[in-house]
Enzyme design. Structure first.
Site, PDB file in Angstrom:
ATOM      1  N   CYS A  32       1.716   0.497   1.031  1.00  0.00           N
ATOM      2  CA  CYS A  32       2.290  -0.945   0.919  1.00  0.00           C
ATOM      3  C   CYS A  32       3.244  -1.937   2.551  1.00  0.00           C
ATOM      4  O   CYS A  32       2.592  -2.770   2.694  1.00  0.00           O
ATOM      5  CB  CYS A  32       3.564  -0.718  -0.110  1.00  0.00           C
ATOM      6  SG  CYS A  32       4.895   0.545   0.383  1.00  0.00           S
ATOM      7  N   GLY A  58       8.055   4.503 -18.792  1.00  0.00           N
ATOM      8  CA  GLY A  58       8.071   3.890 -17.992  1.00  0.00           C
ATOM      9  C   GLY A  58       9.329   2.220 -18.267  1.00  0.00           C
ATOM     10  O   GLY A  58      11.097   2.318 -18.086  1.00  0.00           O
ATOM     11  N   GLU A  83      11.140  -1.177  -4.515  1.00  0.00           N
ATOM     12  CA  GLU A  83       9.947  -1.629  -3.099  1.00  0.00           C
ATOM     13  C   GLU A  83       8.939  -1.606  -3.227  1.00  0.00           C
ATOM     14  O   GLU A  83       8.075  -1.420  -4.327  1.00  0.00           O
ATOM     15  CB  GLU A  83       9.996  -0.422  -2.617  1.00  0.00           C
ATOM     16  CG  GLU A  83      10.025  -0.156  -1.276  1.00  0.00           C
ATOM     17  CD  GLU A  83       8.798   0.387  -0.498  1.00  0.00           C
ATOM     18  OE1 GLU A  83       7.820  -0.419  -0.675  1.00  0.00           O
ATOM     19  OE2 GLU A  83       8.645   1.340  -0.796  1.00  0.00           O
ATOM     20  N   GLU A  90      -2.725  -8.830  -1.824  1.00  0.00           N
ATOM     21  CA  GLU A  90      -1.682  -7.478  -1.310  1.00  0.00           C
ATOM     22  C   GLU A  90      -3.373  -7.334  -2.387  1.00  0.00           C
ATOM     23  O   GLU A  90      -3.300  -6.884  -2.993  1.00  0.00           O
ATOM     24  CB  GLU A  90      -0.819  -6.327  -1.532  1.00  0.00           C
ATOM     25  CG  GLU A  90      -0.922  -4.863  -1.392  1.00  0.00           C
ATOM     26  CD  GLU A  90       0.318  -4.503  -1.752  1.00  0.00           C
ATOM     27  OE1 GLU A  90       0.821  -4.328  -2.396  1.00  0.00           O
ATOM     28  OE2 GLU A  90       1.137  -3.435  -0.911  1.00  0.00           O
ATOM     29  N   LYS A 107      10.092   8.912 -13.606  1.00  0.00           N
ATOM     30  CA  LYS A 107       8.812   8.066 -14.319  1.00  0.00           C
ATOM     31  C   LYS A 107       7.843   7.945 -13.556  1.00  0.00           C
ATOM     32  O   LYS A 107       7.556   7.282 -12.477  1.00  0.00           O
ATOM     33  CB  LYS A 107       9.075   7.261 -15.460  1.00  0.00           C
ATOM     34  CG  LYS A 107       7.994   7.516 -16.454  1.00  0.00           C
ATOM     35  CD  LYS A 107       6.416   7.414 -16.608  1.00  0.00           C
ATOM     36  CE  LYS A 107       6.078   6.290 -15.460  1.00  0.00           C
ATOM     37  NZ  LYS A 107       4.450   6.216 -15.286  1.00  0.00           N
ATOM     38  N   GLY A 146       4.596  10.159 -17.814  1.00  0.00           N
ATOM     39  CA  GLY A 146       3.479   8.505 -18.799  1.00  0.00           C
ATOM     40  C   GLY A 146       3.494   7.507 -18.705  1.00  0.00           C
ATOM     41  O   GLY A 146       3.479   7.244 -17.051  1.00  0.00           O
TER      42      GLY A 146
HETATM   43  P1  NAD Z   1       2.078  -0.505 -10.795  1.00  0.00           P
HETATM   44  O1  NAD Z   1       3.036  -1.110 -10.255  1.00  0.00           O
HETATM   45  O2  NAD Z   1       1.763  -0.310 -12.323  1.00  0.00           O
HETATM   46  O3  NAD Z   1       2.628   0.860 -11.195  1.00  0.00           O
HETATM   47  C1  NAD Z   1       3.994   2.104 -10.554  1.00  0.00           C
HETATM   48  C2  NAD Z   1       4.904   2.486 -11.805  1.00  0.00           C
HETATM   49  O4  NAD Z   1       4.880   1.534 -12.605  1.00  0.00           O
HETATM   50  C3  NAD Z   1       3.571   3.804 -12.060  1.00  0.00           C
HETATM   51  O5  NAD Z   1       4.763   4.761 -12.259  1.00  0.00           O
HETATM   52  C4  NAD Z   1       3.373   3.214 -13.961  1.00  0.00           C
HETATM   53  O6  NAD Z   1       3.664   3.928 -14.553  1.00  0.00           O
HETATM   54  C5  NAD Z   1       5.128   2.367 -14.130  1.00  0.00           C
HETATM   55  N1  NAD Z   1       5.198   0.763 -14.899  1.00  0.00           N
HETATM   56  C6  NAD Z   1       3.888   0.755 -14.455  1.00  0.00           C
HETATM   57  N2  NAD Z   1       3.817  -0.857 -15.665  1.00  0.00           N
HETATM   58  C7  NAD Z   1       5.191  -0.881 -16.276  1.00  0.00           C
HETATM   59  C8  NAD Z   1       5.995  -0.837 -16.957  1.00  0.00           C
HETATM   60  N3  NAD Z   1       6.172  -2.489 -17.539  1.00  0.00           N
HETATM   61  N4  NAD Z   1       7.686  -0.933 -16.801  1.00  0.00           N
HETATM   62  C9  NAD Z   1       8.059   0.454 -16.297  1.00  0.00           C
HETATM   63  N5  NAD Z   1       6.740   1.355 -14.944  1.00  0.00           N
HETATM   64  C10 NAD Z   1       6.177   0.552 -15.284  1.00  0.00           C
HETATM   65  O7  NAD Z   1       1.429   0.017  -9.901  1.00  0.00           O
HETATM   66  P2  NAD Z   1      -0.442  -0.577  -9.943  1.00  0.00           P
HETATM   67  O8  NAD Z   1      -0.710  -0.787 -11.213  1.00  0.00           O
HETATM   68  O9  NAD Z   1      -0.284   1.370 -10.294  1.00  0.00           O
HETATM   69  O10 NAD Z   1      -1.179  -0.913  -8.905  1.00  0.00           O
HETATM   70  C11 NAD Z   1      -1.224  -2.271  -8.279  1.00  0.00           C
HETATM   71  C12 NAD Z   1      -0.607  -2.794  -7.567  1.00  0.00           C
HETATM   72  O11 NAD Z   1       0.402  -2.767  -6.583  1.00  0.00           O
HETATM   73  C13 NAD Z   1      -1.452  -2.068  -6.434  1.00  0.00           C
HETATM   74  O12 NAD Z   1      -2.501  -2.427  -5.931  1.00  0.00           O
HETATM   75  C14 NAD Z   1      -0.600  -2.233  -5.101  1.00  0.00           C
HETATM   76  O13 NAD Z   1      -1.258  -3.387  -4.912  1.00  0.00           O
HETATM   77  C15 NAD Z   1       0.427  -1.881  -5.521  1.00  0.00           C
HETATM   78  N6  NAD Z   1       0.928  -1.362  -5.613  1.00  0.00           N
HETATM   79  C16 NAD Z   1       1.765  -1.576  -4.325  1.00  0.00           C
HETATM   80  C17 NAD Z   1       2.585   0.125  -4.467  1.00  0.00           C
HETATM   81  C18 NAD Z   1       4.402  -0.163  -3.569  1.00  0.00           C
HETATM   82  O14 NAD Z   1       4.099   1.240  -2.421  1.00  0.00           O
HETATM   83  N7  NAD Z   1       5.018  -1.240  -3.242  1.00  0.00           N
HETATM   84  C19 NAD Z   1       2.229   1.357  -4.986  1.00  0.00           C
HETATM   85  C20 NAD Z   1       1.369   1.351  -5.754  1.00  0.00           C
HETATM   86  C21 NAD Z   1       0.916   0.016  -5.670  1.00  0.00           C
END
Ligand code: NAD
Length: 466
Positions: free
Chosen positions: A281, A209, A247, A373, A172, A203
């Protein structure tokens, strides 16, 4: 440009219509134009994909190592053949400048896929311990949930080791960057992976997710993204006594010790934060400088950041929400008394999700911009009095993903690095190693990716006594 989106899910070796009608628009963050729509998967799509992955598991797990290796090698070759397409797609949906998209977003996954083709062939899945034969067996069906910041790298860093281990996968990807994921599915298909070994459901996180993370047919959830979502996924997995790899975020320290090559340490440090518009990250977003060199370092950083022009070397942020979030942090930094030496909260352009590359001086350890972050092109420069003070500041956040240490010699830097609570520390500019374990201490995560450590995440251990 490869933005011809599929309107279905890749499940069981074919593109199938989605269960629902809803779609997600994909936006180019550089000009805010909608470039494609992809289907918004539901629990029904996830269920179909998990069933396909489960059906394919026994066959794939029993496939000889050399055959699995050859198929992962074919995926690697397919990625290499479509390198230009990949770079163009990442530029279109993430906004990465073309040079970065080619070198890193397209280039790195080819290297990582190649490393797992080799490991799949050479890894020893059995060892003898006394009268026992200890076998490493695939964990089973993997649910991979990936973010948008390195869209293809994050996919390959999960899918390639999972396949090498003999697991099957449901992916996903992030809703902002689904086109790169669809391109990967095309490559996996053309490489000849058996039906169901790799499946893709696009999605929304809280819908597709969450359905994947909670699905009882998934044996291991591997997630990269925010700490908030990671915590939730860890709790769901824990309740089901399911394996999980997380991660998460970081607030990594770039520690410049007295005697280091200051100009180089500051220059590399600024480049590290500005790359990918700060959406990394493991970015060294806190620069720690001894009080005697502090003013010189601030002035070097201001000069260095001037070379990072938005729209040229620095792309936009991925979406409007991230831009507002990052601008909010810059405003907060000013309110809490940090000094802006470059950039600031004003948007550099009227169109596109750009943020001005920003450097803060006079940042103190308790400030929000030294603790949280930001995930944008924002560097905080902090002052320390002695090494003990530097270590206290470096280790003084909830995160522990990465870091850097610079000193007159590598031994001095390494001695300091050994005391840091971080999973990866670069010594005097040591290069990124795609075979070295990558992952975090503390709230930066659980588990490791890349190389043999990444492979072992996807393995169960069984001992047979003779
Ligand atoms: P997020 O954690 O919401 O999204 C990451 C993934 O998780 C996406 O595929 C998303 O669809 C999925 N996801 C979101 N909610 C979920 C749920 N309830 N259950 C299962 N899967 C779910 O991240 P974001 O909102 O895109 O970014 C927000 C912050 O996250 C950024 O500002 C940054 O600080 C951090 N981030 C970190 C990394 C990293 O590499 N560690 C990557 C992206 C974002």
């Amino acid at each position: 440009m490869a933005t011809q989106a599929h309107d279905g899910m890749y499940i069981g070796g074919e593109w199938r219509p989605a269960a629902g009608q809803d779609t997600i628009p994909v936006v180019n963050p550089a000009d805010e134009q909608v470039i494609a729509h992809v289907p918004a998967g539901t629990a029904a799509d996830v269920d179909a994909a998990v069933r396909a992955a489960r059906a394919a598991l026994p066959g794939w797990a029993a496939t000889p190592q050399a055959e699995r290796a050859a198929l992962i090698g074919a995926v690697r070759d397919g990625l290499a053949a479509r390198k230009d397409d990949i770079a163009a797609t990442v530029t279109a949906e993430l906004g990465a400048p073309p040079a970065l998209a080619e070198a890193v977003h397209a280039g790195l996954p080819i290297v990582v896929a190649g490393s797992y083709a080799e490991l799949a062939a050479t890894y020893s899945f059995e060892e003898k311990i006394g009268n026992s034969t200890v076998r490493s067996e695939p964990v089973g069906v993997v649910g991979a949930i990936t973010p948008w910041n390195y869209p293809l790298h994050q996919i390959v860093a999960k899918v390639a080791p999972a396949l090498a281990a003999g697991c099957t996968v449901v992916l996903k990807p992030a809703e902002d960057t689904p086109l790169t994921a669809q391109l990967f599915a095309e490559v996996a298909h053309e490489a000849g992976l058996p039906a169901g070994v790799f499946n893709l459901v696009t999605g929304l996180g809280p819908v597709a997710g969450q359905a994947l993370a909670g699905h009882e047919g998934v044996d291991l959830v591997s997630f990269t993204g925010s700490t908030a979502v990671g915590r939730q996924i860890g709790a769901t997995a824990g309740a089901a006594v399911k394996r999980v790899a997380l991660e998460l975020g970081g607030k990594s320290a770039n520690v410049i010790l007295p005697g280091a090559d200051l100009a180089r340490a500051v220059g590399v440090g600024v480049a590290n934060v500005m790359s990918n518009s700060g959406q990394t990250c493991s970015a060294w977003t806190r620069m720690l400088v001894h009080t005697d060199s502090y003013d010189e370092a601030v002035s070097l950083a201001a000069d260095a950041v001037a070379k990072y022009a938005p729209g040229e070397r620095v792309g936009p942020l991925v979406n409007a929400k991230q831009r507002e979030r990052v601008r909010g942090y810059i405003t907060k930094g000013i309110e809490e008394g940090a000094r802006v030496v470059a950039g600031g909260p004003e948007a550099p352009f009227a169109t596109g999700y750009y943020v001005a590359p920003t450097v803060f001086a006079d940042v103190t350890p308790e400030m929000t911009i030294a603790q949280e972050e930001i995930f944008g092109p924002v560097l905080s420069i902090l002052r320390y009095e002695d090494e003990a003070d530097a270590l206290r500041i470096a280790n003084g956040t909830v995160y522990g993903l990465a870091g850097a240490v610079w000193a007159a010699d590598p031994e001095t830097a390494a001695a300091f690095a050994r005391s840091m609570d971080a999973g990866q520390v670069d010594i005097n500019g040591g290069r990124f190693n795609p075979l070295a374990p990558f992952g975090g201490y503390k709230q930066s995560g659980v588990g490791r990716e890349l190389g043999t450590h990444g492979l072992s995440e996807y393995l169960h251990t069984k001992s047979l006594q003779f």
